[in-house]
Structures are given as C-alpha cells and as structure tokens.
Enzyme design. Structure first.
Site, PDB file in Angstrom:
ATOM      1  N   ASP A   1      -8.666 -49.531  -2.147  1.00  0.00           N
ATOM      2  CA  ASP A   1      -9.367 -50.705  -2.692  1.00  0.00           C
ATOM      3  C   ASP A   1     -10.683 -50.205  -3.282  1.00  0.00           C
ATOM      4  O   ASP A   1     -11.479 -49.582  -2.579  1.00  0.00           O
ATOM      5  CB  ASP A   1      -9.627 -51.685  -1.532  1.00  0.00           C
TER       6      ASP A   1
ATOM      7  N   ASN B   1     -12.710 -58.754 -18.164  1.00  0.00           N
ATOM      8  CA  ASN B   1     -12.220 -59.382 -19.395  1.00  0.00           C
ATOM      9  C   ASN B   1     -13.351 -59.391 -20.414  1.00  0.00           C
ATOM     10  O   ASN B   1     -14.515 -59.174 -20.066  1.00  0.00           O
ATOM     11  CB  ASN B   1     -11.709 -60.811 -19.130  1.00  0.00           C
TER      12      ASN B   1
ATOM     13  N   ASP C   1     -11.392 -57.300 -10.487  1.00  0.00           N
ATOM     14  CA  ASP C   1     -12.604 -58.022 -10.911  1.00  0.00           C
ATOM     15  C   ASP C   1     -13.061 -58.966  -9.800  1.00  0.00           C
ATOM     16  O   ASP C   1     -14.238 -59.002  -9.424  1.00  0.00           O
ATOM     17  CB  ASP C   1     -12.266 -58.804 -12.188  1.00  0.00           C
TER      18      ASP C   1
ATOM     19  N   GLY D   1      -2.423 -54.617 -14.521  1.00  0.00           N
ATOM     20  CA  GLY D   1      -2.168 -55.780 -13.669  1.00  0.00           C
ATOM     21  C   GLY D   1      -1.935 -57.012 -14.508  1.00  0.00           C
ATOM     22  O   GLY D   1      -0.956 -57.107 -15.260  1.00  0.00           O
TER      23      GLY D   1
END
Ligand code: APR
Length: 178
Positions: free
Chosen positions: A16, A30, A40, A127
């Site tokens: 992680d 983004n 994010d 992802g």
C-alpha cells in the site's frame, strides 16, 4: 524483485503506497486533481486534508494527462506527494502510451528538481482508468529503467503494487527489460 539501472535501483513490492516511507510518494490522480478512489483516495485519507487544500490553492485548474504536480505529504511517511495523471484507456490509438510514459517522466523530473533520493510509484492508469495491465507495466518499468540508466538522480524507485496480479505483471516486465 529489484534491478540496478545505472546508479539507481528499481524495486517492485506488493503493498500500500501510504504505508511505505520515501522522500516522495507517487499518486495516480485525475486531471482535475480533485481526489477520487483507488490510490488517490488512500493518499488523501492517510495524508489528511492539507494535501487537497494545497492542490486547490496551487493547482486550481488541475494538470493534463501525462503530467504531474507535487505537494507536501501531510501525515504520510514522505516529504512530498507527486500527483501524476495517467491517460484513460480508450483503445490505445489516442496517444495513451505516450501520455502514460509522460506521467512517469514528469514524476521523475519533479523528484529530481526537489532533490528526492527515493520515490515510490503506483501502477498509474492500471486501475479505474482501464489501461491493459501488461502494457501499463511495460511502459512503467521501461520508462523508469531508461531514465535511471540515463542518469536520473534517484537512488531508489519503488513500484508499490496493490495485488499479486499487478506485481506479477511488473515482474514480467522487469524480467523482459533488464
Ligand atoms: N497503494 C498502491 N496502489 C494502489 C492503492 C494503494 N493504496 N490502491 C489502489 N492501488 C492500485 C490499483 O490497484 C491499480 O493497480 O493503483 C493502481 C492504479 O489504480 P487507480 O488508483 O484506480 O488509478 P488510475 O487507474 O490511474 O485511475 C485514476 O481513479 O482513483 C481515481 O482519482 C483517481 O480519477 C483518478 C483515477
């Protein structure tokens, strides 16, 4: 798995991104820099509200796919967060490969400007943005390895991969590239 390219070590780990200390932690953001899901969300949740506050204050208009911006890291185990924006996968003939490479190159360039010695990176665009995993891994590993070989001033770049499937794709890419 790891491999030395020039003076830099490229490392692959499963984990992680918010739990691995580095001078800079890479985020997959983004273009609006508005926060969202995936890594994010994890970075904003662990880093705290000052990160989004800095993004709104210093980068109110966002940044385009293929680029990145840096902020402080809040409560994360880092000095900075690099918010890199990858492309949304739209079939592969809309400039996605160059934009994905650009996101990594921007992150490396900002790390060098800030004097970071260690950097972690997620699998950008692999992802929610739907980039085919093996292609994303090949671009990620190839871009970072070539930059290190060319003298990017980083001691260690670690790809933090969130699942065994993603780690395996990056291991295939590194095995093929080195
Ligand atoms: N640490 C490391 N990697 C993570 C973590 C985490 N905590 N959480 C998810 N990932 C992995 C995903 O499994 C994937 O392999 O990060 C990779 C990138 O996936 P996303 O986070 O969905 O990023 P991306 O595909 O680039 O899409 C970006 O999704 O979360 C929103 O705000 C983000 O709009 C942006 C878009």
């Amino acid at each position: 798995m790891e491999h030395q390219f020039g003076a830099g070590l490229l490392v692959l780990v499963e984990g992680d991104s918010t739990a691995i200390a580095a001078d800079e932690i890479g985020n997959a953001a983004n273009a609006a820099l508005a926060g969202g899901g995936g890594v994010d969300a994890a970075i904003h949740r662990a880093g705290g509200p000052e990160i989004i506050a800095e993004l709104r204050a210093r980068h109110a208009f966002g940044t385009p796919a293929g680029t990145a911006v840096a902020t402080g890291a809040g409560a994360l185990p880092a000095r900075w967060v690099i918010h890199a924006v990858g492309p949304v996968w739209r079939g592969g003939d809309h400039g996605e490969p160059a934009q994905l490479a650009g996101a990594y190159l921007s992150a490396l360039s900002i790390a060098a400007e800030l004097g970071a010695r260690t950097l972690t990176l997620p699998a950008i665009s692999a992802g929610a943005y739907g980039y085919p995993l093996d292609d994303a891994a090949r671009i990620a590993v190839g871009t970072v390895a070539e930059s290190l070989r060319a003298g990017a001033p980083l001691e260690r770049v670690t790809f933090v991969l969130y699942s065994p499937r993603t780690l395996a794709a990056f291991e295939r890419a590194l095995t093929a590239f080195r």
